[in-house]
Design a protein around this motif. Sequence first.
Motif, mmCIF file in Angstrom:
data_model
loop_
_atom_site.group_PDB
_atom_site.id
_atom_site.type_symbol
_atom_site.label_atom_id
_atom_site.label_comp_id
_atom_site.label_asym_id
_atom_site.label_seq_id
_atom_site.Cartn_x
_atom_site.Cartn_y
_atom_site.Cartn_z
ATOM 1 N N LYS A 35 -14.725 -1.342 -6.032
ATOM 2 C CA LYS A 35 -13.926 -0.138 -6.247
ATOM 3 C C LYS A 35 -12.943 0.081 -5.095
ATOM 4 O O LYS A 35 -13.238 -0.265 -3.947
ATOM 5 N N PRO A 36 -11.775 0.670 -5.382
ATOM 6 C CA PRO A 36 -10.785 0.926 -4.331
ATOM 7 C C PRO A 36 -11.331 1.858 -3.261
ATOM 8 O O PRO A 36 -12.080 2.806 -3.558
ATOM 9 N N ASP A 71 -8.741 -7.743 -1.134
ATOM 10 C CA ASP A 71 -7.441 -7.289 -1.636
ATOM 11 C C ASP A 71 -6.680 -8.526 -2.101
ATOM 12 O O ASP A 71 -6.245 -9.330 -1.280
ATOM 13 N N ASN A 118 0.800 -1.209 0.000
ATOM 14 C CA ASN A 118 0.000 0.000 0.000
ATOM 15 C C ASN A 118 0.838 1.266 0.000
ATOM 16 O O ASN A 118 0.401 2.304 -0.473
ATOM 17 N N ALA A 128 -5.645 0.298 2.398
ATOM 18 C CA ALA A 128 -6.424 0.270 1.159
ATOM 19 C C ALA A 128 -6.841 -1.144 0.769
ATOM 20 O O ALA A 128 -6.100 -2.109 0.970
ATOM 21 N N PHE A 129 -8.037 -1.239 0.200
ATOM 22 C CA PHE A 129 -8.601 -2.509 -0.274
ATOM 23 C C PHE A 129 -9.779 -2.157 -1.170
ATOM 24 O O PHE A 129 -10.083 -0.971 -1.377
ATOM 25 N N ASN A 130 -10.453 -3.154 -1.707
ATOM 26 C CA ASN A 130 -11.625 -2.912 -2.542
ATOM 27 C C ASN A 130 -12.897 -3.114 -1.740
ATOM 28 O O ASN A 130 -13.000 -4.047 -0.933
ATOM 29 N N THR A 153 -10.392 3.130 1.197
ATOM 30 C CA THR A 153 -9.492 3.062 2.352
ATOM 31 C C THR A 153 -10.306 3.116 3.634
ATOM 32 O O THR A 153 -11.520 3.364 3.608
#
Length: 229
Positions: free
Chosen positions: A99-100, A174, A38, A92-94, A102
């Motif tokens: 969609k991305p 992720d 990240n 951060a992940f989806n 945080t």
Amino acid sequence: MADGNRYFPAPRLILAALLAGVLAGAVAVYVSESGSGNNAATGSAPAGAGNSKDDVACAAKSDRAKKVAAAATGQVAALLPADPPQSLKSLAFNGPDGKPMTIADHAGKTVLLNLWATWCAPCRAEMPALDALQKEKGSDAFEVVAVNVDAGDDVKPKKFLADIGIGSLGYYRDSTLALFNDVKTRGLALGLPVTMLIDGEGCLVAHMNGPAEWSGPDAKRLVEAALAP
């Protein structure tokens, strides 16, 4: 509500967690050394270094973190207070929409962030309990955010969740191991599962490695303590 012991992982699963941790840690080292993660793009110190404005603000919550963590007893007693609390806004992940996002996107909401994988036996064992906790305690003020970190596509983790009847948890994902690597760099992860309690301002309050009984009364009291003024 089902008996809390229904979901509690057996000792053999805890042993499996330690073995899974060794494997996951080895992969995470590879990710770190290959420049992924990240925070890799910035070339700066790890986000948990503690010198950002957000980290300074979070560090001032040390007493609060200790007070909340003191409520972690019984089946969640392995939860440790953040020392010091640090900002996890940038993790951060989806999201469920693919969609991305945080942790900052959950501003104003206390989050129980859990990293899990289908190859991690203790992760699989505690997933129904996390789902039960979300079903009972999930609200505008609290959410269990369980992020799957399997490599590859969504087929295997989605099938697993469907097969065991998970219906309350959102599907967070992720597939790059960047999230795990970030958490590991911060000194918060030894393996999987790893769980972090984060307040509405994105500050780490408490964390633990390994499984726990998240559907039992001890976990519910912990959530109530975290939500208390």
